[in-house]
Design a protein around this motif. Sequence first.
Motif, PDB file in Angstrom:
ATOM      1  N   LEU A  72     -57.141 -11.460 -23.552  1.00  0.00           N
ATOM      2  CA  LEU A  72     -56.193 -12.478 -23.117  1.00  0.00           C
ATOM      3  C   LEU A  72     -56.350 -12.847 -21.651  1.00  0.00           C
ATOM      4  N   ASP A  73     -57.199 -12.119 -20.934  1.00  0.00           N
ATOM      5  CA  ASP A  73     -57.402 -12.360 -19.512  1.00  0.00           C
ATOM      6  C   ASP A  73     -58.046 -13.734 -19.271  1.00  0.00           C
ATOM      7  N   SER A  74     -57.761 -14.318 -18.120  1.00  0.00           N
ATOM      8  CA  SER A  74     -58.302 -15.636 -17.769  1.00  0.00           C
ATOM      9  C   SER A  74     -59.821 -15.627 -17.619  1.00  0.00           C
ATOM     10  N   ARG A  75     -60.411 -14.442 -17.479  1.00  0.00           N
ATOM     11  CA  ARG A  75     -61.865 -14.353 -17.351  1.00  0.00           C
ATOM     12  C   ARG A  75     -62.577 -14.873 -18.607  1.00  0.00           C
ATOM     13  N   SER A  76     -61.857 -14.902 -19.739  1.00  0.00           N
ATOM     14  CA  SER A  76     -62.450 -15.386 -20.983  1.00  0.00           C
ATOM     15  C   SER A  76     -62.119 -16.850 -21.263  1.00  0.00           C
ATOM     16  N   ASN A  77     -61.497 -17.522 -20.297  1.00  0.00           N
ATOM     17  CA  ASN A  77     -61.230 -18.946 -20.465  1.00  0.00           C
ATOM     18  C   ASN A  77     -62.533 -19.722 -20.617  1.00  0.00           C
ATOM     19  N   GLN A  78     -62.453 -20.835 -21.316  1.00  0.00           N
ATOM     20  CA  GLN A  78     -63.621 -21.684 -21.519  1.00  0.00           C
ATOM     21  C   GLN A  78     -63.361 -23.069 -20.933  1.00  0.00           C
ATOM     22  N   PRO A  79     -64.451 -23.843 -20.693  1.00  0.00           N
ATOM     23  CA  PRO A  79     -65.858 -23.542 -20.886  1.00  0.00           C
ATOM     24  C   PRO A  79     -66.288 -22.308 -20.086  1.00  0.00           C
ATOM     25  N   LEU A  80     -67.181 -21.530 -20.685  1.00  0.00           N
ATOM     26  CA  LEU A  80     -67.583 -20.257 -20.096  1.00  0.00           C
ATOM     27  C   LEU A  80     -69.062 -20.308 -19.730  1.00  0.00           C
ATOM     28  N   GLU A  81     -69.384 -19.733 -18.584  1.00  0.00           N
ATOM     29  CA  GLU A  81     -70.774 -19.667 -18.129  1.00  0.00           C
ATOM     30  C   GLU A  81     -71.297 -18.254 -18.327  1.00  0.00           C
ATOM     31  N   TYR A  82     -72.558 -18.165 -18.780  1.00  0.00           N
ATOM     32  CA  TYR A  82     -73.193 -16.849 -18.963  1.00  0.00           C
ATOM     33  C   TYR A  82     -74.618 -16.928 -18.427  1.00  0.00           C
ATOM     34  N   ALA A  83     -74.989 -15.926 -17.656  1.00  0.00           N
ATOM     35  CA  ALA A  83     -76.353 -15.831 -17.102  1.00  0.00           C
ATOM     36  C   ALA A  83     -76.764 -17.114 -16.385  1.00  0.00           C
ATOM     37  N   LYS A  84     -75.815 -17.744 -15.717  1.00  0.00           N
ATOM     38  CA  LYS A  84     -75.996 -18.911 -14.839  1.00  0.00           C
ATOM     39  C   LYS A  84     -76.366 -20.203 -15.561  1.00  0.00           C
ATOM     40  N   ASN A  85     -77.233 -20.160 -16.546  1.00  0.00           N
ATOM     41  CA  ASN A  85     -77.736 -21.396 -17.155  1.00  0.00           C
ATOM     42  C   ASN A  85     -77.231 -21.653 -18.576  1.00  0.00           C
ATOM     43  N   ILE A  86     -76.364 -20.780 -19.080  1.00  0.00           N
ATOM     44  CA  ILE A  86     -75.824 -20.959 -20.428  1.00  0.00           C
ATOM     45  C   ILE A  86     -74.334 -21.275 -20.324  1.00  0.00           C
ATOM     46  N   HIS A  87     -73.922 -22.395 -20.918  1.00  0.00           N
ATOM     47  CA  HIS A  87     -72.525 -22.827 -20.876  1.00  0.00           C
ATOM     48  C   HIS A  87     -72.054 -23.084 -22.313  1.00  0.00           C
ATOM     49  N   ILE A  88     -70.851 -22.640 -22.641  1.00  0.00           N
ATOM     50  CA  ILE A  88     -70.409 -22.684 -24.030  1.00  0.00           C
ATOM     51  C   ILE A  88     -68.955 -23.119 -24.166  1.00  0.00           C
ATOM     52  N   VAL A  89     -68.679 -23.843 -25.252  1.00  0.00           N
ATOM     53  CA  VAL A  89     -67.317 -24.014 -25.772  1.00  0.00           C
ATOM     54  C   VAL A  89     -67.364 -23.543 -27.223  1.00  0.00           C
ATOM     55  N   PHE A  90     -66.358 -22.771 -27.611  1.00  0.00           N
ATOM     56  CA  PHE A  90     -66.407 -22.030 -28.884  1.00  0.00           C
ATOM     57  C   PHE A  90     -65.023 -22.001 -29.511  1.00  0.00           C
ATOM     58  N   ASN A  91     -64.979 -22.281 -30.791  1.00  0.00           N
ATOM     59  CA  ASN A  91     -63.750 -22.213 -31.582  1.00  0.00           C
ATOM     60  C   ASN A  91     -63.966 -21.248 -32.734  1.00  0.00           C
ATOM     61  N   GLY A  92     -63.100 -20.235 -32.852  1.00  0.00           N
ATOM     62  CA  GLY A  92     -63.205 -19.315 -33.977  1.00  0.00           C
ATOM     63  C   GLY A  92     -63.222 -17.863 -33.558  1.00  0.00           C
ATOM     64  N   GLU A  93     -63.773 -17.037 -34.435  1.00  0.00           N
ATOM     65  CA  GLU A  93     -63.859 -15.596 -34.187  1.00  0.00           C
ATOM     66  C   GLU A  93     -65.172 -15.065 -34.744  1.00  0.00           C
ATOM     67  N   ILE A  94     -65.809 -14.177 -33.988  1.00  0.00           N
ATOM     68  CA  ILE A  94     -66.973 -13.424 -34.477  1.00  0.00           C
ATOM     69  C   ILE A  94     -66.464 -12.010 -34.750  1.00  0.00           C
TER      70      ILE A  94
END
Length: 616
Positions: free
Chosen positions: A55-77
């Motif tokens: 629930l932390d704001s660190r997981s807010n999206q759009p999210l950046e990973y490894a500088k060059n990967i950006h994601i918007v995601f709906n759902g659950e893995i």
Amino acid sequence: MCGIYGTTIPYKEQEVREKLKRTSFRGPDQMGLKTYQSILGKITFGHNRLSIIDLDSRSNQPLEYAKNIHIVFNGEIYNFKEIREILKKKGHSFSTTSDTEVICAAYLEYGEECVKHFNGMFAFVIFDATKQLLFGAKDRMGQKPFYYYLNGKDFEFSSQISSIALFNTNLTISRNSIQEYLAWSSVPSPHSIFNEIKKLEDGHSFTFDLQNGVFKEKQYWDIDYLNPPNYKGSFLSAQDHLEELLSDATRIRLFADVPVGVFLSGGVDSSLIAALATKSTSKKIKTFCVRFNEKGFNESHYAQQVADHLDTEHEVIDCDYKEGIDLLDNFSFYYDEPFADASAVPSMLLAKHTKKQVTVALSGDGGDEGFLGYHRYNWIDKINIFMKFPYPIRKQMTKLITSVPNYRFKVAANVIDSKDIEEAYLKTVFSPDQSWMSTPNSNPEFEELKYLMHNNKNIYERAANFDIKTYLNWDINQKVDRASMAYSLETRSPFLDYRIMEFAQTLPTSFKYKSGNQKRILKEILYKHVPKSIFDRPKAGFAMPFKVWFREDLKEFVLDQLSLENLNSIPGIKPEVISSMIESHMNGSWNHYPLIWKLLVLKQWLDKNGKGFSIQ
């Protein structure tokens, strides 16, 4: 569970915010918006978050990973923890405890094949700044929606069509989609109500190359519809294995950092999920059901019996026509496209009241398609008796049957008057009487027919496979997603775990259906946990008492909305024929409530969502 959005079109920032605001009910906890620079120009990603895991704001999206990967995601893995541990050993690091980062790392490790590692419900888009492309995917069973608009290098996507339609001046309403809606009660994939907007299909991924504007879509998963069942074990061993799979599918769907409950109708599927959920946790499970006051529509006492046996914290939600009509007033706002499954209204009501206590609810969706539970699978036996007669004899039977002034007899005659069992089955799916349509859809041609029109499986298996790819995908999943997200509630379905669907494909038909005993294997598992006596009754659907309401409490509403003048403004129909059918419903001689509801929904959508767009 959230709402995602993205575009390469240079909208103003305020316009993008309005697009996100339009579907903010999907994720009221946080609205995120980021713009990236690409070789094509600006790319904007937007996200409405419903916080479920981390629930932390660190997981807010759009999210950046490894500088060059950006994601918007709906759902659950659901298996993200296992994937994360594997990826850690391969050198990937994580700064959150969410599943969003896991998707990004899996993409870096496995490329487009990453989707094959995910067990979940999802729709996501990744902007790979290094490769200058967008990569996106939709889950195997098509639980999460994904719409997109593509016009050269103009690409726009969203969880709901309304976000794309807002400020987009290049859209036209599809006359063909209206005809398909009138036949199917929803708009089949990959089409949408707009000619220019498509749906990404279940089990598909795509890439959009930002350098040349090339869009490529591919299927990464499908049910094994061509190979006959090949399970070699006994019924008891299959039962044990299926219970293990279902228990695990239920267990992983109970994981959340927010309260979780279970929809409990009192039927086989939801009762089994409630029982397995109760076994999977030491906490007392909250269960929810809807109660109608009208005779023949109230099944809540069965749900209460199951709840009492399982010792759940059970809540019964009352529904009357006043609340039903209130929901109807906002129906098209949440459903975005014309959608005529009447059970959408009680589904919305259930979600509305369930959300007051939990943020996630488990459901029994998928059990009927996977394990031969629908009434029409039982009808195949009866239809086959008639299909053994030569067609000329059946033609005479049809004339005799139609002379009887009864709606059920008319439906039966229409089915019997078929060239083969496949055509007969299709007639149980489509509206039996299309005399009111200006262009009847009597000989449909579409890709999904391949699941029905072959000889590698018996007709029961082929019919169920066809329903998985059509009714489940086009109707059930859309209904559940929109009804729950209208009230910011996440719904999870253990039966739609792809492992269970794949295992069901291997089972002999007799394990699922034998001598009229539908969902046989599921019932045997259920009876280990809940007394069989509770379920010694006919199967009931999740239906609204519209037949009664349209003749009584809502009569004036129907006659006003569907007056001859208003009917003339609805494309694809014969107004005079429909006016006569409405009259016959009101005087009690026929039951035309499905048609009345279908037209009410279409009229409301055209009035509220269709203004400013031409029909082509």
